[in-house]
Design an enzyme around this catalytic site. Structure first.
Site, mmCIF file in Angstrom:
data_model
loop_
_atom_site.group_PDB
_atom_site.id
_atom_site.type_symbol
_atom_site.label_atom_id
_atom_site.label_comp_id
_atom_site.label_asym_id
_atom_site.label_seq_id
_atom_site.Cartn_x
_atom_site.Cartn_y
_atom_site.Cartn_z
ATOM 1 N N ASP A 16 14.257 24.381 43.822
ATOM 2 C CA ASP A 16 14.724 23.440 42.657
ATOM 3 C C ASP A 16 14.028 22.044 43.022
ATOM 4 O O ASP A 16 14.433 21.506 44.168
ATOM 5 C CB ASP A 16 16.247 23.303 43.073
ATOM 6 C CG ASP A 16 16.972 22.477 41.867
ATOM 7 O OD1 ASP A 16 16.428 22.156 40.907
ATOM 8 O OD2 ASP A 16 18.178 22.580 41.976
ATOM 9 N N ASP A 112 12.056 22.848 36.073
ATOM 10 C CA ASP A 112 12.031 22.266 37.203
ATOM 11 C C ASP A 112 13.008 23.187 38.332
ATOM 12 O O ASP A 112 12.799 22.899 39.408
ATOM 13 C CB ASP A 112 12.386 20.976 37.458
ATOM 14 C CG ASP A 112 14.182 21.183 37.067
ATOM 15 O OD1 ASP A 112 14.646 21.960 36.561
ATOM 16 O OD2 ASP A 112 14.804 19.936 37.409
ATOM 17 N N GLU A 113 12.974 24.564 38.295
ATOM 18 C CA GLU A 113 13.560 25.566 39.053
ATOM 19 C C GLU A 113 13.205 27.133 38.756
ATOM 20 O O GLU A 113 13.050 27.207 37.555
ATOM 21 C CB GLU A 113 15.066 25.173 38.996
ATOM 22 C CG GLU A 113 15.740 25.665 37.642
ATOM 23 C CD GLU A 113 17.222 25.495 37.941
ATOM 24 O OE1 GLU A 113 17.919 26.214 38.865
ATOM 25 O OE2 GLU A 113 18.006 24.951 37.019
#
Length: 417
Positions: A16, A112-113
């Site tokens: 993350d 973003d993860e």
């Protein structure tokens, strides 16, 4: 080393990125480092909502989704930047390229993860060593911080990555659940929002432990089948595999916009819906998808929000078809009150080549004229393969994975175009 990699179990990482948009801007312009930075929309058009902010800004109480005017009151020296999605997509691609150096089983879940299955990674070291190597490489090559959760399944890995930010590495095992997870308020559990938590409170479920031990019948009557799924999660059960191809599954495509000023002008509002329909149509075309359900979202001046949807007779992709359906929904459900925001979404998507028109009395004759052509195409596809020729599509298409990478995260972006 084998003790870290159980034969019958899995080792899952959840990576993350920390304060991603703000961190990308700091990597691009190092003079921003150490300063309170917020990424936000256009305040002149009332889109001044904080998308994300640096940890320096958070120390002042600035938070995601906070109105910009409120953030400025809390932090007068706050630096505000508009989102640069091309820059964020490039950073995201760089991050996932690094993850794939450690495992072929990488599943992006947002810009973003993502999840990684490193169950076969014994030759690279322990899970913690692999996580440290990933974290260090992302920081060294991209100048971006991330937190990583290590666990035997996706739910626990996601929970673990949230426990220490920024730049944390956390291991969460099933045996840790009673001490670490169960004492928490149920609203803190991944997958449970405020509305679901309120429903759980009404049946005496206050903590994650309460959820883990609640009888199935009451959970199902309150939350449906989702109640049983959440109970399993609360007990650390999650059998979902890490699926690298899941980013190519499209469930919906939508666009929304906040109006420059509240409006009751029907002509203006329909023009907005037409513009949104055109954008949805363009994105559907780029994905090679068609929608079988159209939804409109209406947010009124008092912030009350309603969504209404309709299953369409035939799958749609053209802007005018989407607009007509959205227009009908809007006119049917708008009560005349002043409107602040409108949205149009195409749902229950199917690939264009799989769309089967449900013929009615009026379209049958036109479709029948094309039947010999369809028969010919079908015979060619059977002989040479489906990709040889497609109805209504270009004869050659870009590689599916390459073509869809940049568009598969639209749901996670603040769409302002």
């Amino acid at each position: 080393m084998n003790s870290y990699y159980p034969k019958k179990g899995r080792v899952i990482l959840h990576v993350d990125m920390n304060s991603f948009y703000a961190s990308v801007e700091m990597a691009f312009d190092p003079t921003l480092k150490g300063k309170p930075l917020a990424i936000a929309g256009n305040p002149e058009e009332r889109k001044g909502i904080i998308v994300t902010c640096s940890y320096e800004a958070r120390k002042f109480g600035v938070r995601t989704t906070m109105p910009l005017w409120e953030a400025k009151k809390l932090c007068s020296q706050l630096i505000i930047m508009r989102p640069n999605f091309d820059r964020y997509r490039a950073a995201s691609k760089g991050m996932f390229d690094i993850l794939r150096q450690y495992s072929d089983l990488v599943e992006p879940v947002s810009i973003d993860e993502g999840y990684m299955d490193i169950s076969e990674g014994a030759e690279m070291g322990t899970p913690i060593e692999i996580a440290q190597s990933i974290q260090n490489q992302i920081e060294r090559e991209l100048d971006l911080p991330c937190s990583i959760g290590i666990a035997p399944n996706k739910f626990l890995a996601k929970t673990a990555s949230d426990m220490k930010k920024p730049m944390g590495i956390t291991v969460l095992r099933k045996r840790d659940i009673p001490q670490i997870l169960w004492p928490r308020d149920v609203v803190e559990m991944h997958g449970i929002g405020q509305k679901t938590a309120q429903k759980l409170y009404t049946i005496g479920v206050k903590t994650i432990s309460d959820l883990a031990h609640k009888e199935d019948l009451q959970l199902k009557s309150t939350l449906g089948i989702n109640g049983i799924r959440l109970k399993k999660r609360a007990n650390g059960e999650d059998t979902r595999p890490v699926d690298p191809d899941s980013i190519y599954d499209f469930k919906s495509v939508g666009n929304s916009t906040t109006l420059p000023k509240d409006s009751t002008n029907q002509k203006e509002l329909l023009n907005v819906i037409h513009t949104l329909s055109t954008k949805v149509a363009s994105r559907l075309k780029n994905k090679g998808m068609m929608a079988t359900t159209i939804q409109v979202m209406i947010r009124f001046k008092n912030r009350k929000t309603i969504t209404r949807s309709k299953k369409v007779k035939n799958p749609v992709q053209l802007d005018q078809s989407i607009f007509e359906e959205a227009k009908q929904l809007f006119l049917k459900h708008w009560n005349g009150d002043s409107i602040r925001l409108l949205g149009v979404t195409g749902q229950d998507l199917i690939e264009k080549e799989d769309a089967v028109e449900q013929l009615d009395l009026f379209s049958y004759e036109k479709a029948a004229e094309k039947e010999p052509l369809y028969d010919t195409i079908s015979r060619l596809q059977k002989k040479y393969g489906k990709k040889m020729i497609k109805k209504g599509m270009a004869q050659s298409e870009p590689n599916k994975r390459e073509n869809q990478y940049d568009t598969s995260f639209n749901k996670d972006f603040l769409r302002e175009d």
